[in-house]
Enzyme design. Structure first.
Site, PDB file in Angstrom:
ATOM      1  N   GLU A 278     -17.670  -3.260  25.013  1.00 33.78           N
ATOM      2  CA  GLU A 278     -16.992  -4.536  25.060  1.00 33.78           C
ATOM      3  C   GLU A 278     -15.779  -4.513  24.341  1.00 33.78           C
ATOM      4  OE1 GLU A 278     -20.078  -4.564  24.528  1.00 33.78           O
ATOM      5  OE2 GLU A 278     -21.087  -5.311  26.347  1.00 33.78           O
TER       6      GLU A 278
ATOM      7  N   HIS B  29     -28.814 -14.431  25.664  1.00 35.90           N
ATOM      8  CA  HIS B  29     -27.861 -14.162  26.489  1.00 35.90           C
ATOM      9  C   HIS B  29     -26.998 -15.516  26.626  1.00 35.90           C
ATOM     10  CE1 HIS B  29     -29.451 -10.278  26.940  1.00 35.90           C
ATOM     11  NE2 HIS B  29     -28.795 -10.044  28.205  1.00 35.90           N
TER      12      HIS B  29
ATOM     13  N   HIS C 293      -4.273   3.324  -3.657  1.00 39.12           N
ATOM     14  CA  HIS C 293      -4.298   2.893  -1.964  1.00 39.12           C
ATOM     15  C   HIS C 293      -3.396   1.381  -1.823  1.00 39.12           C
ATOM     16  CE1 HIS C 293      -6.117   1.081   1.540  1.00 39.12           C
ATOM     17  NE2 HIS C 293      -6.360   0.039   0.910  1.00 39.12           N
TER      18      HIS C 293
ATOM     19  N   HIS D 262       0.871  -1.224  -0.029  1.00 36.74           N
ATOM     20  CA  HIS D 262       0.016  -0.185  -0.066  1.00 36.74           C
ATOM     21  C   HIS D 262       1.105   1.196  -0.141  1.00 36.74           C
ATOM     22  CE1 HIS D 262      -2.240  -3.430   1.552  1.00 36.74           C
ATOM     23  NE2 HIS D 262      -3.418  -2.604   1.168  1.00 36.74           N
TER      24      HIS D 262
HETATM   25  C1  TPP Z   1     -11.599  -4.098   9.814  1.00 37.22           C
HETATM   26  C2  TPP Z   1     -10.953  -4.025   8.677  1.00 37.22           C
HETATM   27  N1  TPP Z   1     -11.998  -3.961   7.395  1.00 37.22           N
HETATM   28  C3  TPP Z   1     -11.498  -3.989   6.348  1.00 37.22           C
HETATM   29  C4  TPP Z   1     -10.213  -3.900   6.020  1.00 37.22           C
HETATM   30  C5  TPP Z   1      -9.779  -3.693   4.545  1.00 37.22           C
HETATM   31  N2  TPP Z   1      -9.184  -2.639   4.187  1.00 37.22           N
HETATM   32  C6  TPP Z   1      -7.765  -2.199   4.215  1.00 37.22           C
HETATM   33  S1  TPP Z   1      -7.442  -0.408   3.985  1.00 37.22           S
HETATM   34  C7  TPP Z   1      -9.134  -0.319   3.761  1.00 37.22           C
HETATM   35  C8  TPP Z   1      -9.491   1.188   3.435  1.00 37.22           C
HETATM   36  C9  TPP Z   1      -9.079   2.007   4.201  1.00 37.22           C
HETATM   37  O1  TPP Z   1      -9.257   3.533   4.031  1.00 37.22           O
HETATM   38  P1  TPP Z   1      -8.403   4.445   4.628  1.00 37.22           P
HETATM   39  O2  TPP Z   1      -8.440   4.135   6.102  1.00 37.22           O
HETATM   40  O3  TPP Z   1      -8.969   5.764   4.413  1.00 37.22           O
HETATM   41  O4  TPP Z   1      -6.819   4.203   4.064  1.00 37.22           O
HETATM   42  P2  TPP Z   1      -6.298   4.889   2.901  1.00 37.22           P
HETATM   43  O5  TPP Z   1      -6.967   4.346   1.704  1.00 37.22           O
HETATM   44  O6  TPP Z   1      -6.491   6.362   2.714  1.00 37.22           O
HETATM   45  O7  TPP Z   1      -5.022   4.558   2.841  1.00 37.22           O
HETATM   46  C10 TPP Z   1      -9.929  -1.288   3.958  1.00 37.22           C
HETATM   47  C11 TPP Z   1     -11.204  -1.351   3.632  1.00 37.22           C
HETATM   48  C12 TPP Z   1      -9.267  -3.639   7.028  1.00 37.22           C
HETATM   49  N3  TPP Z   1      -7.801  -3.765   6.969  1.00 37.22           N
HETATM   50  N4  TPP Z   1      -9.825  -3.866   8.367  1.00 37.22           N
END
Ligand code: TPP
Ligand code: MG
Length: 678
Positions: free
Chosen positions: A428, A490, A281, A50
């Protein structure tokens, strides 16, 4: 496919990028460009990763690491260092580049070249224990921010205990749009605001892009307003303007509230055509775009090459903290609580607690109390809390049900951190993440309570605790249909099986007060992962009538041998052990002799050698009894065993009626023994 918002956003981003690139190439900017170049090269070499986030946040990270973050690259484990958490873990190359440039050991250029390869320290997402300067594993979005709340809380608790001369540091977080969208960041943000954790600072990579495109596809709120509502101080700045970055971080250093700084950035900053798009990204830029980016940035170097004149200011940043550290070491040397501070920071348990527990267990053997195991847990805590001062308790608004609070534990508040109990509220997930942060910070051992069924709300943080192998103790009460009238919402059914399936988790389901005491001891000694104490609402009789060694330590053991040859072996856990014992007595009246095995922990039993396992399980037909799903019991029962438990969800009724209704009874056990041809 790019969304419309993405495309129009890209034009605006490129125009803004051109304006920023026209600014003078200052030393800060050149240092930031080194991060960008390394991120581009590593992702290019791995053909995966990334680049966008490191390129966008390089300026903010440079400002933070160069001038504010308190660290000494030569001593990444310094107890009073600032903690840096890359919550947006996909931007791992940002962290690896920072560690490399600042001169950390085991983050050489070759490590960057092996980004994302087997056995490299430079894993796809930062992994705790791979490198001492990686404070935690991140990647599941939101976890970093929420865990950092626990780190910042630990700092406050320890500062109240040991004083500012030993404990006085900040927790810094880089979080993206995704982290702020995730629910756990809401819980954690609210808790941090409530506790006024003013030494927590979040740099929000406000690039308005996530994977699907522009964040306007799914987000309309202003996160700064949300955090202001939680009691945070907020700032909105141009994330590529070093003066604004510095002003915002100066502001953060003086804040009396936690701080979030929205750094308006361009994802993939520098890329001539891809900047500002979701396309940058999570994929390599590609050779041509990578080269064009470096040209645009004024970076004229071969891949993985950083000139000495750029290393120099970075190395200076890496050793900037050495002076403070030396001064701190001097203060530590003459501090009256030095030995205690070093003990807790090393995670060593104190002397004396084992003796205190031995006395307690001797008293149990004598008194043979009939108690719910949650009550037995509280009794154990009454012994443990005074003996182990680093224990920090809490509950997600179920203190009176989980029985997690004991005398002498004050609740922490913004006004008083000389405390050992955290009222986490109905959060939680936030609680489990904060507990991870407390444990990762060091110096404290967190335990926290909720109903076992709501472990579902904590699972992502529990999984990270398991992956990172940190010592957190979850007190999970109301562990089966035995909770009765509250009904199937529960009543946990599949939870035992699911946590037994999760690596590195120690699941402990004690049968009586003695086993509960033993399981608490095992949880405290387990410093390599989360321990779950799975406890009953309803009372159970004393079954272990002697304090004869920590029988639970082997996971399963023969609680009552058959009088003579075994006609069957009854294997049970928790509250069902008493049922098995009752069935054993009735069977004996009919001349049928069976053994009862109590199995508080599958994981520990699995670790025993085969001869012990065989001796416990025996050759006779096996019957497993547990008021939960039978998934996983085949391991102990073999192909011919019988399982008595749940096959679906529970129901709302008094507990006794439910056990009868679902056929988890003495009669069912006796019938099962008899069907085995006895
Ligand atoms: C809980 C979770 N859901 C989905 C993902 C997959 N994922 C990785 S990065 C991303 C997008 C994140 O967007 P942002 O935080 O704005 O990062 P940017 O693209 O700006 O680097 C997703 C959906 C993940 N890593 N963790
Ligand atoms: Mg984003």
């Amino acid at each position: 496919m790019a969304s419309l918002a993405d495309i129009s956003g890209n034009e605006a981003a490129l125009a803004r990028q051109a304006e920023i690139l026209a600014r003078p190439l200052t030393e800060d900017r050149i240092m930031a460009n080194a991060i960008r170049a390394l991120a581009i090269d590593a992702v290019e070499a791995a053909k995966s990763g990334h680049p966008g986030m490191p390129m966008g946040m390089a300026d903010a990270a440079t400002t933070l690491w160069r001038k504010y973050l308190k660290f000494d690259a030569a001593n990444p484990s310094w107890a009073d260092r600032d903690r840096f958490v890359l919550s947006a873990g996909h931007g791992s190359m940002l962290l690896y580049a920072l560690l490399h440039l600042t001169g950390h050991e085991r983050m050489a250029i070759d490590d960057l070249k092996s980004f994302r390869q087997l056995h490299a320290v430079t894993a796809g997402h930062p992994e705790y224990r791979e490198h001492p300067a990686i404070e935690m594993t991140t990647g599941p979005l939101g976890q970093g921010l929420a865990t950092a709340v626990g780190m910042a809380l630990a700092e406050r608790l320890l500062a109240a205990k040991f004083g500012k001369s030993l404990v006085d540091h900040r927790t810094w977080v880089i979080a993206g749009d995704g982290c702020l969208m995730e629910g756990v960041s809401h819980e954690a943000g609210a808790l941090a605001g409530h506790l006024k954790l003013n030494k927590l600072v979040v740099l929000f990579d406000d690039n308005s892009i996530s994977i699907d495109g522009g964040t306007d596809l799914s987000v309309s709120e202003d996160p700064l307003k949300r955090f202001a509502g939680y009691g945070w101080a907020t700032r909105r700045i141009d994330g590529h303007d070093f003066d604004q970055l510095q002003a915002a971080l100066n502001f953060a250093m003086k804040s009396s509230k936690p701080v979030i700084i929205a750094c308006k950035t361009i994802i993939g900053f520098g890329a001539p055509s891809k900047a500002g798009t979701a396309g940058v990204h999570g994929a390599a830029l590609g050779g041509a775009e990578a080269e064009a980016t470096k040209r645009a940035l004024g970076w004229d170097q071969l891949p993985f090459t950083v000139p000495d004149e750029v290393y120099a200011p970075w190395r200076a940043a890496g050793s900037r903290g050495a002076v403070s550290r030396r001064a701190w070491l001097k203060r530590l040397a003459k501090h009256p609580q030095r030995a205690e501070f070093e003990r807790v920071m090393e995670g060593q348990l104190p002397e004396g607690w084992v003796d205190a527990m031995a006395l307690y267990k001797a008293a149990l053997a004598e008194q043979k109390p009939k108690l719910a195991t949650r009550q037995a847990s509280q009794k154990a805590l009454e012994v443990l809390a005074p003996a182990i001062p680093e224990l920090v308790g809490g509950s997600a608004d179920l203190t009176g049900s989980n029985l997690t609070l004991v005398k002498g534990m004050a609740g922490a508040s913004a006004e008083n951190f000389a405390a050992r109990y955290i009222y986490y509220g109905v959060r939680e997930h936030g609680m489990a993440a904060a507990m991870n942060g407390i444990a990762l910070h060091g110096g404290l051992i967190p335990y926290g309570g909720t109903f076992f069924v709501f472990s579902d709300y904590m699972r992502p943080s529990l999984r990270l605790a398991a992956l990172m192998r940190v010592r957190v103790i979850h007190v999970l009460t109301h562990d089966s249909i035995g909770l009765g009238e509250d009904g199937p919402t529960h009543q946990p059914v599949e939870h035992l099986a699911s946590f037994r399936a999760m690596p590195n988790v120690l699941v402990l389901r004690p049968a009586d007060a003695m086993e509960t005491a033993e399981c608490w001891e095992l949880a405290l000694r387990n410093s390599s992962g989360p321990s779950l104490l799975v406890l009953s609402r309803q009372a159970v009789p004393a079954l272990r009538l002697q304090a004869n060694g920590c029988k639970s330590a082997r996971g399963a053991y023969v609680l009552a041998e058959a009088e003579g040859k075994r006609a069957a072996t009854l294997i049970a856990t928790g509250t069902e052990v008493a049922l098995a014992m009752a069935a054993r007595a009735k069977l004996a009246q009919e001349g049928i002799q069976v053994a009862v095995v109590s199995a508080p922990s599958f994981e520990l039993f699995q670790q025993q050698d085969e001869s012990y396992q065989n001796a416990v399980l025996g050759d006779a037909p096996r019957i497993g009894i547990e008021a939960a799903a039978g998934f996983g019991w085949e391991r102990w029962l073999g192909p011919n065993g019988i399982f008595i438990g749940m096959t679906g969800f529970g129901a709302s009724a008094p507990a006794d009626a439910l056990y009868e209704h679902f056929g988890i009874t003495e009669a069912a056990i006796m019938a099962a023994v008899k069907t085995k041809g006895i």
